[in-house]
Design a protein around this motif. Structure first.
Motif, PDB file in Angstrom:
ATOM      1  N   PRO A 139      -6.882  -2.993   3.618  1.00  0.00           N
ATOM      2  CA  PRO A 139      -5.726  -2.261   3.087  1.00  0.00           C
ATOM      3  C   PRO A 139      -4.595  -2.067   4.102  1.00  0.00           C
ATOM      4  CG  PRO A 139      -7.768  -1.153   2.508  1.00  0.00           C
ATOM      5  CD  PRO A 139      -8.126  -2.236   3.483  1.00  0.00           C
ATOM      6  N   MET A 140      -4.880  -2.242   5.379  1.00  0.00           N
ATOM      7  CA  MET A 140      -3.848  -2.073   6.398  1.00  0.00           C
ATOM      8  C   MET A 140      -2.832  -3.214   6.368  1.00  0.00           C
ATOM      9  SD  MET A 140      -4.617   0.812   7.530  1.00  0.00           S
ATOM     10  CE  MET A 140      -3.485   0.949   8.899  1.00  0.00           C
ATOM     11  N   GLN A 141      -3.093  -4.288   5.625  1.00  0.00           N
ATOM     12  CA  GLN A 141      -2.158  -5.409   5.523  1.00  0.00           C
ATOM     13  C   GLN A 141      -0.876  -5.035   4.795  1.00  0.00           C
ATOM     14  OE1 GLN A 141      -4.530  -8.427   3.446  1.00  0.00           O
ATOM     15  NE2 GLN A 141      -4.496  -9.689   5.290  1.00  0.00           N
ATOM     16  N   LEU A 142      -0.843  -3.922   4.113  1.00  0.00           N
ATOM     17  CA  LEU A 142       0.250  -3.565   3.217  1.00  0.00           C
ATOM     18  C   LEU A 142       1.612  -3.534   3.920  1.00  0.00           C
ATOM     19  CD1 LEU A 142       0.441  -2.745   0.209  1.00  0.00           C
ATOM     20  CD2 LEU A 142       0.458  -0.385   0.973  1.00  0.00           C
ATOM     21  N   MET A 143       2.577  -4.291   3.353  1.00  0.00           N
ATOM     22  CA  MET A 143       3.956  -4.283   3.841  1.00  0.00           C
ATOM     23  C   MET A 143       4.880  -4.661   2.686  1.00  0.00           C
ATOM     24  SD  MET A 143       3.956  -7.759   6.067  1.00  0.00           S
ATOM     25  CE  MET A 143       4.806  -9.111   5.297  1.00  0.00           C
ATOM     26  N   LYS A 144       6.127  -4.227   2.745  1.00  0.00           N
ATOM     27  CA  LYS A 144       7.054  -4.510   1.641  1.00  0.00           C
ATOM     28  C   LYS A 144       7.920  -5.722   1.969  1.00  0.00           C
ATOM     29  CE  LYS A 144      11.246  -1.820   2.339  1.00  0.00           C
ATOM     30  NZ  LYS A 144      12.145  -2.877   1.921  1.00  0.00           N
ATOM     31  N   ASN A 145       8.513  -6.284   0.911  1.00  0.00           N
ATOM     32  CA  ASN A 145       9.472  -7.370   1.098  1.00  0.00           C
ATOM     33  C   ASN A 145      10.820  -6.944   0.538  1.00  0.00           C
ATOM     34  OD1 ASN A 145       9.521  -7.806  -1.685  1.00  0.00           O
ATOM     35  ND2 ASN A 145       8.569  -9.809  -1.597  1.00  0.00           N
ATOM     36  N   GLU A 146      11.764  -7.869   0.492  1.00  0.00           N
ATOM     37  CA  GLU A 146      13.137  -7.557   0.095  1.00  0.00           C
ATOM     38  C   GLU A 146      13.296  -7.222  -1.386  1.00  0.00           C
ATOM     39  OE1 GLU A 146      12.356 -11.720  -0.755  1.00  0.00           O
ATOM     40  OE2 GLU A 146      12.079 -10.609   1.096  1.00  0.00           O
ATOM     41  N   GLU A 147      12.302  -7.518  -2.215  1.00  0.00           N
ATOM     42  CA  GLU A 147      12.395  -7.235  -3.645  1.00  0.00           C
ATOM     43  C   GLU A 147      12.070  -5.781  -3.980  1.00  0.00           C
ATOM     44  OE1 GLU A 147      10.053  -9.927  -5.989  1.00  0.00           O
ATOM     45  OE2 GLU A 147      10.742 -11.672  -4.873  1.00  0.00           O
ATOM     46  N   SER A 148      11.583  -5.039  -2.997  1.00  0.00           N
ATOM     47  CA  SER A 148      11.095  -3.686  -3.254  1.00  0.00           C
ATOM     48  C   SER A 148      11.826  -2.656  -2.401  1.00  0.00           C
ATOM     49  CB  SER A 148       9.606  -3.592  -2.925  1.00  0.00           C
ATOM     50  OG  SER A 148       8.884  -4.567  -3.621  1.00  0.00           O
ATOM     51  N   ASN A 149      11.947  -1.469  -2.964  1.00  0.00           N
ATOM     52  CA  ASN A 149      12.431  -0.326  -2.187  1.00  0.00           C
ATOM     53  C   ASN A 149      11.306   0.241  -1.336  1.00  0.00           C
ATOM     54  OD1 ASN A 149      15.102  -0.275  -3.234  1.00  0.00           O
ATOM     55  ND2 ASN A 149      14.313   0.665  -5.107  1.00  0.00           N
ATOM     56  N   ALA A 150      10.082   0.125  -1.844  1.00  0.00           N
ATOM     57  CA  ALA A 150       8.913   0.663  -1.146  1.00  0.00           C
ATOM     58  C   ALA A 150       7.670  -0.005  -1.694  1.00  0.00           C
ATOM     59  CB  ALA A 150       8.817   2.173  -1.350  1.00  0.00           C
ATOM     60  N   VAL A 151       6.607   0.039  -0.898  1.00  0.00           N
ATOM     61  CA  VAL A 151       5.279  -0.385  -1.340  1.00  0.00           C
ATOM     62  C   VAL A 151       4.298   0.589  -0.714  1.00  0.00           C
ATOM     63  CG1 VAL A 151       4.965  -2.079   0.517  1.00  0.00           C
ATOM     64  CG2 VAL A 151       3.665  -2.310  -1.598  1.00  0.00           C
ATOM     65  N   ASP A 152       3.304   1.008  -1.496  1.00  0.00           N
ATOM     66  CA  ASP A 152       2.400   2.033  -0.981  1.00  0.00           C
ATOM     67  C   ASP A 152       1.082   2.005  -1.748  1.00  0.00           C
ATOM     68  OD1 ASP A 152       1.587   4.120   0.629  1.00  0.00           O
ATOM     69  OD2 ASP A 152       3.069   5.546  -0.119  1.00  0.00           O
ATOM     70  N   TRP A 153       0.087   2.601  -1.117  1.00  0.00           N
ATOM     71  CA  TRP A 153      -1.180   2.859  -1.797  1.00  0.00           C
ATOM     72  C   TRP A 153      -1.011   4.170  -2.536  1.00  0.00           C
ATOM     73  CZ3 TRP A 153      -4.375  -0.898  -2.431  1.00  0.00           C
ATOM     74  CH2 TRP A 153      -4.482  -1.901  -1.470  1.00  0.00           C
ATOM     75  N   ILE A 154      -1.193   4.140  -3.835  1.00  0.00           N
ATOM     76  CA  ILE A 154      -1.000   5.309  -4.690  1.00  0.00           C
ATOM     77  C   ILE A 154      -2.363   5.763  -5.204  1.00  0.00           C
ATOM     78  CG2 ILE A 154       0.168   6.205  -6.735  1.00  0.00           C
ATOM     79  CD1 ILE A 154       2.080   5.172  -4.498  1.00  0.00           C
ATOM     80  N   SER A 155      -2.625   7.046  -5.053  1.00  0.00           N
ATOM     81  CA  SER A 155      -3.885   7.615  -5.545  1.00  0.00           C
ATOM     82  C   SER A 155      -3.967   7.464  -7.060  1.00  0.00           C
ATOM     83  CB  SER A 155      -3.964   9.094  -5.166  1.00  0.00           C
ATOM     84  OG  SER A 155      -5.013   9.717  -5.865  1.00  0.00           O
ATOM     85  N   LEU A 156      -5.102   6.999  -7.543  1.00  0.00           N
ATOM     86  CA  LEU A 156      -5.283   6.889  -8.987  1.00  0.00           C
ATOM     87  C   LEU A 156      -5.211   8.258  -9.652  1.00  0.00           C
ATOM     88  CD1 LEU A 156      -8.062   4.162  -9.305  1.00  0.00           C
ATOM     89  CD2 LEU A 156      -5.596   3.904  -9.560  1.00  0.00           C
ATOM     90  N   ASP A 157      -5.641   9.302  -8.925  1.00  0.00           N
ATOM     91  CA  ASP A 157      -5.582  10.663  -9.470  1.00  0.00           C
ATOM     92  C   ASP A 157      -4.151  11.146  -9.655  1.00  0.00           C
ATOM     93  OD1 ASP A 157      -8.348  10.822  -9.552  1.00  0.00           O
ATOM     94  OD2 ASP A 157      -8.491  11.748  -7.575  1.00  0.00           O
ATOM     95  N   GLY A 158      -3.235  10.681  -8.822  1.00  0.00           N
ATOM     96  CA  GLY A 158      -1.846  11.124  -8.892  1.00  0.00           C
ATOM     97  C   GLY A 158      -0.896  10.072  -9.418  1.00  0.00           C
TER      98      GLY A 158
END
Length: 179
Positions: A139-158
């Motif tokens: 999961p530490m591979q996560l990074m955003k590209n130019e198509e996105s304002n943000a990218v994140d791990w989002i809790s399924l509960d929230g």
């Protein structure tokens, strides 16, 4: 995987969700168009996306899409590639940096048809989205590209805090409990 594979998988796809059952016949009808995997089919075309989970199945990778101004799972256009699983994993890598995954199941996990608003020279149309589920081994591979304002791990509960009452995303969360 190709058009024949997708047709076969759609024909045998079993779902408890009424909306997905309705989508099946529309997907199968779309597959009769030679260019259904191309953006040139202006009424609608095949896309593919990924519901990427952390190893503990508690979070999902979502991106805040610049053009649509919404939190969505990574995905995109097939652009002529009939191998929708390859398309989905390519989009996941491009949009989040995640490449080390374990697919959940032998086929797709969800299907959805959603409206895309008109933009510049492209008229309003529909995306026929074939969705795969996977676990991101790193999961530490996560990074955003130019198509996105943000990218994140989002809790399924929230999840509702990010996606509101987006039925198709909440449906995928519900399906996650079956893994």
């Amino acid at each position: 995987m190709n058009r024949s594979w997708l047709q076969s998988e759609l024909e045998k796809y079993q779902t408890a969700y009424v909306e997905e059952e309705k989508y099946k016949s529309r997907f199968l009808d779309l597959l009769f168009f030679d260019n259904c995997f191309e953006r040139s089919l202006l009424t609608g075309h095949i896309t593919a996306s990924v519901w990427a989970l952390t190893p503990d199945y508690r979070q999902v990778a979502l991106l805040h899409h610049k053009k649509l101004n919404r939190w969505l799972q990574p995905g995109g256009h097939a652009d002529g590639d009939e191998n929708v699983q390859r398309v989905a994993l390519k989009e996941l890598a491009e949009e989040t940096g995640i490449t080390d995954v374990r697919l959940l199941g032998d086929s797709f996990f969800d299907i959805d048809i959603h409206a895309i608003p008109a933009r510049k020279e492209v008229p309003a149309h529909e995306h026929y989205d074939v969705r795969f589920a996977c676990v991101a081994n790193d999961p530490m591979q996560l990074m955003k590209n130019e198509e996105s304002n943000a990218v994140d791990w989002i809790s399924l509960d929230g999840l509702e805090e990010k996606v509101g009452h987006e039925v198709s995303i909440l449906r995928m969360r519900e399906k996650t409990s079956k893994f």
